[in-house]
Design an enzyme around this catalytic site. Structure first.
Site, short mmCIF file in Angstrom:
data_model
loop_
_atom_site.label_atom_id
_atom_site.label_comp_id
_atom_site.label_asym_id
_atom_site.label_seq_id
_atom_site.Cartn_x
_atom_site.Cartn_y
_atom_site.Cartn_z
N HIS A 21 -8.00 -3.59 1.12
CA HIS A 21 -8.37 -5.03 0.01
C HIS A 21 -10.13 -4.09 0.51
O HIS A 21 -10.74 -4.77 -0.80
CB HIS A 21 -8.34 -5.87 0.99
CG HIS A 21 -7.43 -6.67 1.23
ND1 HIS A 21 -6.80 -7.86 0.84
CD2 HIS A 21 -6.23 -5.80 1.94
CE1 HIS A 21 -5.22 -7.90 1.38
NE2 HIS A 21 -4.71 -7.14 1.25
N ASP A 127 -11.28 -12.44 -1.74
CA ASP A 127 -10.12 -12.24 -1.58
C ASP A 127 -9.04 -13.14 -1.64
O ASP A 127 -9.02 -14.37 -1.06
CB ASP A 127 -9.66 -11.16 -0.19
CG ASP A 127 -8.65 -10.57 -0.25
OD1 ASP A 127 -7.69 -10.63 -1.19
OD2 ASP A 127 -8.91 -9.80 -0.73
N THR A 149 -5.93 -8.82 -4.55
CA THR A 149 -6.19 -6.74 -4.56
C THR A 149 -4.70 -6.67 -4.85
O THR A 149 -4.48 -5.67 -5.33
CB THR A 149 -6.53 -6.79 -3.45
OG1 THR A 149 -5.78 -7.11 -2.06
CG2 THR A 149 -8.13 -7.00 -2.75
N GLN A 369 -8.24 10.16 -0.40
CA GLN A 369 -6.95 9.92 -1.22
C GLN A 369 -6.77 10.03 -3.04
O GLN A 369 -6.44 10.84 -3.33
CB GLN A 369 -6.28 8.31 -1.27
CG GLN A 369 -4.72 8.83 -1.99
CD GLN A 369 -3.96 7.31 -1.09
OE1 GLN A 369 -3.55 7.79 -0.25
NE2 GLN A 369 -3.53 6.20 -2.27
N ASN A 388 -2.90 0.05 -3.90
CA ASN A 388 -3.99 0.63 -4.23
C ASN A 388 -3.94 2.02 -4.40
O ASN A 388 -3.58 3.48 -5.04
CB ASN A 388 -5.07 0.72 -3.24
CG ASN A 388 -5.55 -0.43 -3.28
OD1 ASN A 388 -6.40 -1.05 -4.13
ND2 ASN A 388 -5.56 -1.67 -2.31
N GLU A 408 4.78 -6.95 -0.31
CA GLU A 408 4.72 -6.46 -2.07
C GLU A 408 5.02 -5.03 -2.15
O GLU A 408 5.18 -4.72 -3.55
CB GLU A 408 3.49 -7.73 -3.16
CG GLU A 408 2.25 -6.98 -3.33
CD GLU A 408 1.33 -6.66 -2.43
OE1 GLU A 408 1.78 -7.11 -1.51
OE2 GLU A 408 0.26 -5.69 -2.17
N GLN A 409 4.90 -4.72 -1.47
CA GLN A 409 5.64 -2.92 -1.56
C GLN A 409 6.55 -2.61 -1.58
O GLN A 409 6.88 -1.52 -3.00
CB GLN A 409 4.89 -2.25 -0.15
CG GLN A 409 3.62 -2.24 0.48
CD GLN A 409 3.50 -1.65 1.88
OE1 GLN A 409 4.47 -1.37 2.53
NE2 GLN A 409 2.69 -1.72 2.21
N1 UDP Z 1 -6.45 5.70 1.79
C1 UDP Z 1 -7.48 7.06 2.11
N2 UDP Z 1 -7.36 7.79 2.35
C2 UDP Z 1 -5.20 7.63 3.30
C3 UDP Z 1 -4.95 6.79 3.42
C4 UDP Z 1 -5.14 5.34 2.14
O1 UDP Z 1 -8.15 7.25 1.29
O2 UDP Z 1 -5.71 8.73 4.23
C5 UDP Z 1 -6.64 4.49 1.26
C6 UDP Z 1 -6.03 5.33 -0.39
O3 UDP Z 1 -7.10 5.30 -1.40
C7 UDP Z 1 -5.99 3.21 -0.72
C8 UDP Z 1 -5.99 2.26 0.73
O4 UDP Z 1 -6.30 3.50 1.31
O5 UDP Z 1 -7.07 2.54 -1.72
C9 UDP Z 1 -5.07 2.26 1.13
O6 UDP Z 1 -4.26 0.94 0.35
P1 UDP Z 1 -3.06 0.66 0.23
O7 UDP Z 1 -3.46 -0.81 -0.76
O8 UDP Z 1 -2.41 1.55 -0.84
O9 UDP Z 1 -1.99 0.02 0.86
P2 UDP Z 1 -2.22 -0.36 2.05
O10 UDP Z 1 -3.12 0.06 3.50
O11 UDP Z 1 -2.66 -1.65 1.83
O12 UDP Z 1 -0.76 -0.18 3.14
#
Ligand code: UDP
Length: 489
Positions: A21, A127, A149, A369, A388, A408-409
């Protein structure tokens, strides 16, 4: 770099305090700042302290008039010396909702008295998971917008939680429903969702037998009370990708702006570069390691910031990756395995010596990432399908192996595989053989993988077009900006 101009609105941005987020919110912050708005970005004290530890004070010092403030998250403070880790999402949702309104009100009042060229807050963008802030804004006579988000298909699924309860699908009758085929029940009445949508495609929070379940209750409040009270809704997606889901959302929430994929085109990485949002420190060996591999050869494995795994699952993935034969970059967060502390090695015997030290795999605790996905050597992404990550993969034109963890994955996974044609789903209980087969399918040269790669490149182009001048998201962002610029306080 733009500076905030006198007479421009002062936007208060309030992300839910989790990585998935905070990151898109910071991109929105930069996009608004680039348009000369005054921006105040609100972190929780917990995340603020983490950002200072991992990125140094500059990450939250503010720059060029983009300011940072903090509020408490309402949870008890972590014990002294506790390692940085993702907070309990359930407890955090409950605590922010309970304690947030008072803190937000106090902050807006304090900023109103700040003076020194900082105008009073004229608009709150909270948010979707901090929907209480819309009511606070309203009571204070300020417009309040919600930035959800998740994907549009994810949001649409949440918007139907109330119906799932009213129609008797949720709560589940008893625990047998988790495994007896009940999750395969089709729900053909849900307007705008993919044909044949099943209960298992809805955010996993519905998998409860508790009539007072916290996450179901909070999500219904967000959909039925908060979102309709907002002056508008922002979504980090684009029209071409989620047309049907968006139409259904627009029918309920007409002032919805799709502004995604938020990223380089609306706020280049070089824009206020000291302000970054990663709560973990990136391992900087990734780029050089990727440079040593052929185009599209590397499988990137990362399950985001919240997923936790058992040692057994890690072991199965390790064996599957080793057997599949493709080079891989695998991110295992330091807080990813909850039972890791007993001192026994996490990876199977011989894995580090033969596979990692042999150069076929790089294992790190966190990476940049978006840079990894953009790298020419990255040819596939084994992902938990957080929104994301899914969107970043589409932006980079990289196909997915989908292993959704929660929320929601599962919805994103279904869409990635069936609607967007860029994913292969892996079963939750996948063992080494399934992992090996799935990786070979995606990274091998077969027809199915080639088709996914073609679709991924098409989405990459469409995503870029959406945020290019004249594209749908770019126009929507400008409309949103014009709308909040009209507000005088
Ligand atoms: N991310 C990153 N490096 C990592 C793991 C994740 O920069 O090693 C970032 C990724 O690019 C994304 C966010 O963390 O922007 C993760 O968000 P996402 O919605 O995919 O998953 P969540 O962490 O909320 O389960």
């Amino acid at each position: 770099m733009a500076s905030p101009e006198p007479g421009k609105p002062h936007v208060l941005l309030l992300p839910y305090p989790a990585q998935g987020h905070v990151t898109p919110f910071l991109k929105l912050a930069k996009a608004l700042h680039a348009r000369s708005f005054h921006v105040t970005f609100v972190n929780t004290e917990y995340n603020h302290a983490r950002l200072v530890r991992t990125r140094g004070p500059a990450a939250v010092a503010g720059a060029g008039g983009l300011r940072f403030e903090t509020i408490p998250d309402g949870l008890p403070p972590p014990p002294p010396g506790a390692a940085d880790a993702t907070q309990d999402i359930w407890a955090l949702c409950e605590a922010t909702r309970r304690t947030g309104p008072g803190h937000v009100r106090e902050l807006v009042e304090r900023l109103g008295r700040a003076g020194g060229g900082v105008p009073p807050v004229s608009c709150v963008v909270a948010d979707g998971a901090m929907g209480f802030a819309v009511h606070v804004a309203r009571e204070m006579g300020i417009p309040g917008y919600l930035f959800f988000t998740p994907s549009a298909c994810g949001l649409l699924a949440y918007l139907n939680f109330d119906q799932l309860v009213k129609r008797g699908y949720v709560p589940f009758k008893d625990e047998s429903c988790f495994t007896n085929g009940y999750l395969d029940t089709r729900l053909d009445w849900v307007a705008g969702m993919i044909a044949g949508v099943r209960l298992r495609d809805f955010p996993t929070f519905i998998r409860t037998t508790d009539a007072d379940d916290v996450m179901v209750t909070i999500n219904i409040k967000q959909s039925e009370l908060d979102a309709p009270a907002a002056d508008g809704i922002l979504l980090n997606t684009f029209d071409d990708l989620e047309r049907a889901a968006l139409d259904a959302i627009l029918a309920r929430l007409p002032n919805t702006f799709t502004v995604g994929p938020l990223g380089p085109e609306v706020s280049p990485a070089s824009y206020l570069p000291s302000l970054t949002s990663s709560l973990w420190k990136e391992d900087d060996r990734c780029a050089a390691w990727l440079d040593g591999h052929a185009d599209g050869a590397v499988l990137y494995v990362n399950f985001g910031s919240i997923t936790v795994m058992t040692r057994e699952q890690i072991g199965e993935f390790a064996r599957g990756l080793a057997a599949a034969g493709s080079p891989f970059l695998w991110v295992v967060r330091p807080d990813m395995v909850r039972d890791a502390g007993d001192g026994a090695p996490l990876l199977p015997e011989g894995f580090e010596e033969e596979v990692v030290a042999g150069g076929r795999g790089l294992m790190v605790g966190w990476c940049d990432q978006e840079a990894v996905l953009r790298h020419r050597a990255t040819g596939g992404f084994l992902s938990h399908c957080g929104w994301n990550s899914t969107l970043e993969s589409l932006v980079a034109g990289v196909p997915l192996l989908c292993w959704p963890f929660f929320s929601e994955q599962v919805t994103n996974c279904r869409y990635a595989c069936e609607e967007w044609g860029v994913g292969v789903e892996m079963a939750r209980e996948a063992g080494r053989r399934e992992v090996e087969a799935a990786v070979k399918e995606l990274m091998g040269g077969g027809e199915r993988a080639a088709a996914m790669r073609r679709r991924a490149s098409e989405w990459k182009e469409k995503a870029a077009a959406a945020v290019a001048p004249g594209g749908s998201s770019q126009r929507n962002l400008e409309s949103f900006v014009a709308e909040i610029a009209r507000v005088k306080r």
